[in-house]
Scaffold this motif. Structure first.
Motif, PDB file in Angstrom:
ATOM      1  N   MET A 245     -37.434  12.710   1.436  1.00  0.00           N
ATOM      2  CA  MET A 245     -36.472  12.835   0.379  1.00  0.00           C
ATOM      3  C   MET A 245     -35.807  14.207   0.482  1.00  0.00           C
ATOM      4  SD  MET A 245     -37.363  13.383  -3.696  1.00  0.00           S
ATOM      5  CE  MET A 245     -38.415  12.011  -3.761  1.00  0.00           C
ATOM      6  N   LYS A 246     -34.494  14.232   0.571  1.00  0.00           N
ATOM      7  CA  LYS A 246     -33.746  15.487   0.657  1.00  0.00           C
ATOM      8  C   LYS A 246     -33.475  15.977  -0.758  1.00  0.00           C
ATOM      9  CE  LYS A 246     -29.664  17.643   2.673  1.00  0.00           C
ATOM     10  NZ  LYS A 246     -29.488  18.569   1.605  1.00  0.00           N
ATOM     11  N   ILE A 247     -33.814  17.211  -0.992  1.00  0.00           N
ATOM     12  CA  ILE A 247     -33.590  17.813  -2.307  1.00  0.00           C
ATOM     13  C   ILE A 247     -32.365  18.707  -2.209  1.00  0.00           C
ATOM     14  CG2 ILE A 247     -34.556  19.340  -4.062  1.00  0.00           C
ATOM     15  CD1 ILE A 247     -37.316  18.356  -3.317  1.00  0.00           C
ATOM     16  N   ASN A 248     -31.456  18.565  -3.157  1.00  0.00           N
ATOM     17  CA  ASN A 248     -30.238  19.373  -3.198  1.00  0.00           C
ATOM     18  C   ASN A 248     -30.398  20.529  -4.177  1.00  0.00           C
ATOM     19  OD1 ASN A 248     -28.579  17.629  -1.480  1.00  0.00           O
ATOM     20  ND2 ASN A 248     -28.749  16.162  -3.150  1.00  0.00           N
ATOM     21  N   HIS A 249     -29.591  21.562  -3.967  1.00  0.00           N
ATOM     22  CA  HIS A 249     -29.605  22.715  -4.869  1.00  0.00           C
ATOM     23  C   HIS A 249     -29.060  22.335  -6.233  1.00  0.00           C
ATOM     24  CE1 HIS A 249     -30.713  25.848  -2.006  1.00  0.00           C
ATOM     25  NE2 HIS A 249     -30.069  25.113  -1.110  1.00  0.00           N
ATOM     26  N   LEU A 250     -29.574  23.009  -7.256  1.00  0.00           N
ATOM     27  CA  LEU A 250     -29.095  22.805  -8.621  1.00  0.00           C
ATOM     28  C   LEU A 250     -28.433  24.081  -9.119  1.00  0.00           C
ATOM     29  CD1 LEU A 250     -32.177  21.060 -10.307  1.00  0.00           C
ATOM     30  CD2 LEU A 250     -30.092  19.975  -9.482  1.00  0.00           C
ATOM     31  N   THR A 251     -27.420  23.907  -9.958  1.00  0.00           N
ATOM     32  CA  THR A 251     -26.849  25.067 -10.635  1.00  0.00           C
ATOM     33  C   THR A 251     -27.808  25.471 -11.753  1.00  0.00           C
ATOM     34  OG1 THR A 251     -25.664  23.746 -12.274  1.00  0.00           O
ATOM     35  CG2 THR A 251     -24.503  24.220 -10.195  1.00  0.00           C
ATOM     36  N   ALA A 252     -27.564  26.645 -12.340  1.00  0.00           N
ATOM     37  CA  ALA A 252     -28.432  27.120 -13.423  1.00  0.00           C
ATOM     38  C   ALA A 252     -28.416  26.148 -14.602  1.00  0.00           C
ATOM     39  CB  ALA A 252     -27.998  28.509 -13.867  1.00  0.00           C
ATOM     40  N   ALA A 253     -27.245  25.631 -14.936  1.00  0.00           N
ATOM     41  CA  ALA A 253     -27.137  24.688 -16.063  1.00  0.00           C
ATOM     42  C   ALA A 253     -27.871  23.382 -15.742  1.00  0.00           C
ATOM     43  CB  ALA A 253     -25.669  24.410 -16.383  1.00  0.00           C
ATOM     44  N   GLU A 254     -27.720  22.877 -14.509  1.00  0.00           N
ATOM     45  CA  GLU A 254     -28.415  21.644 -14.107  1.00  0.00           C
ATOM     46  C   GLU A 254     -29.924  21.842 -14.148  1.00  0.00           C
ATOM     47  OE1 GLU A 254     -24.912  20.168 -10.994  1.00  0.00           O
ATOM     48  OE2 GLU A 254     -26.710  21.169 -10.241  1.00  0.00           O
ATOM     49  N   GLU A 255     -30.351  23.018 -13.713  1.00  0.00           N
ATOM     50  CA  GLU A 255     -31.787  23.326 -13.715  1.00  0.00           C
ATOM     51  C   GLU A 255     -32.328  23.372 -15.144  1.00  0.00           C
ATOM     52  OE1 GLU A 255     -34.066  27.127 -12.212  1.00  0.00           O
ATOM     53  OE2 GLU A 255     -33.196  26.018 -10.507  1.00  0.00           O
ATOM     54  N   ASN A 256     -31.560  23.941 -16.057  1.00  0.00           N
ATOM     55  CA  ASN A 256     -31.994  23.983 -17.462  1.00  0.00           C
ATOM     56  C   ASN A 256     -32.149  22.581 -18.032  1.00  0.00           C
ATOM     57  OD1 ASN A 256     -32.277  26.736 -17.735  1.00  0.00           O
ATOM     58  ND2 ASN A 256     -30.131  27.040 -18.287  1.00  0.00           N
ATOM     59  N   PHE A 257     -31.197  21.704 -17.724  1.00  0.00           N
ATOM     60  CA  PHE A 257     -31.322  20.320 -18.188  1.00  0.00           C
ATOM     61  C   PHE A 257     -32.537  19.646 -17.536  1.00  0.00           C
ATOM     62  CE2 PHE A 257     -26.845  20.469 -19.661  1.00  0.00           C
ATOM     63  CZ  PHE A 257     -27.025  19.882 -20.900  1.00  0.00           C
ATOM     64  N   MET A 258     -32.734  19.905 -16.242  1.00  0.00           N
ATOM     65  CA  MET A 258     -33.866  19.279 -15.549  1.00  0.00           C
ATOM     66  C   MET A 258     -35.200  19.716 -16.145  1.00  0.00           C
ATOM     67  SD  MET A 258     -33.199  16.929 -13.416  1.00  0.00           S
ATOM     68  CE  MET A 258     -34.862  16.734 -12.802  1.00  0.00           C
ATOM     69  N   LYS A 259     -35.301  20.944 -16.614  1.00  0.00           N
ATOM     70  CA  LYS A 259     -36.549  21.399 -17.249  1.00  0.00           C
ATOM     71  C   LYS A 259     -36.896  20.506 -18.441  1.00  0.00           C
ATOM     72  CE  LYS A 259     -36.231  26.198 -15.794  1.00  0.00           C
ATOM     73  NZ  LYS A 259     -35.965  27.587 -16.218  1.00  0.00           N
ATOM     74  N   LEU A 260     -35.887  20.149 -19.199  1.00  0.00           N
ATOM     75  CA  LEU A 260     -36.095  19.238 -20.325  1.00  0.00           C
ATOM     76  C   LEU A 260     -36.426  17.831 -19.827  1.00  0.00           C
ATOM     77  CD1 LEU A 260     -36.030  18.502 -23.337  1.00  0.00           C
ATOM     78  CD2 LEU A 260     -33.554  18.199 -23.097  1.00  0.00           C
ATOM     79  N   PHE A 261     -35.731  17.382 -18.791  1.00  0.00           N
ATOM     80  CA  PHE A 261     -35.949  16.031 -18.262  1.00  0.00           C
ATOM     81  C   PHE A 261     -37.334  15.885 -17.646  1.00  0.00           C
ATOM     82  CE2 PHE A 261     -31.090  15.954 -17.403  1.00  0.00           C
ATOM     83  CZ  PHE A 261     -30.836  15.858 -18.754  1.00  0.00           C
ATOM     84  N   TRP A 262     -37.840  16.943 -17.017  1.00  0.00           N
ATOM     85  CA  TRP A 262     -39.196  16.884 -16.450  1.00  0.00           C
ATOM     86  C   TRP A 262     -40.227  16.697 -17.561  1.00  0.00           C
ATOM     87  CZ3 TRP A 262     -37.086  21.134 -12.991  1.00  0.00           C
ATOM     88  CH2 TRP A 262     -36.761  20.628 -11.736  1.00  0.00           C
TER      89      TRP A 262
END
Length: 161
Positions: free
Chosen positions: A1-18
């Motif tokens: 699985m290839k993982i792509n870079h996240l922007t700071a805003a995307e990363e903040n949302f992902m923290k909630l999604f995790w």
């Protein structure tokens, strides 16, 4: 699985999604801390993260249910490998030295990970034989031994006769 870079805003949302793991848009709106973003902003980020492969969607009637595809641990590994490659020449040793110099980790922290129990068993050492030194240091003992041997030889000769 290839993982792509996240922007700071995307990363903040992902923290909630995790934390949520599987959710609807309304769940995100309820769980997001203040100041809450507009629903359209959240929808846009959800769409981007689906395109990047971080989330999957299942349509349930008129709404979508989102699920996390990239676990948090995998993302941390990806980030650490990127950091190591770009800033530390792929050297774990350099990373560790940096962490120690910046006092982000101490030797006590490492003891639990590197508690190597090396058991050294003593080897049997044969004491050296000092034959010549013994002759020099105690010549009388040898003379007595030689005298005893001569006596034994004489007795044997007498018995034979």
């Amino acid at each position: 699985m290839k993982i792509n870079h996240l922007t700071a805003a995307e990363e903040n949302f992902m923290k909630l999604f995790w934390k949520l793991n599987s959710f609807y848009l309304k769940d995100v709106m309820e769980q997001h801390p203040e100041p809450k973003p507009h629903q359209n902003t959240v929808s846009t980020y959800l769409k981007i993260l689906v395109e990047k492969g971080y989330l999957s969607t299942v349509k349930e009637g008129r709404i979508f249910k989102y699920s996390v595809l990239v676990p948090f641990e995998e993302y941390k590994k990806f980030l650490l490998k990127e950091l190591s490659h770009h800033f530390f020449n792929d050297s774990g040793k350099e990373i560790l030295e940096f962490l120690m110099n910046e006092k982000l980790i101490s030797q006590n922290d490492l003891k639990g990970y590197f508690d190597l129990k090396i058991e050294i068993k003593p080897t049997k050492i044969e004491e050296p034989k000092f034959e010549f030194a013994d002759e020099i240091l105690s010549p009388k003992k040898e003379k007595k031994t030689k005298v005893k041997e001569k006596d034994k030889d004489k007795k044997k000769k007498k018995k034979k006769i």
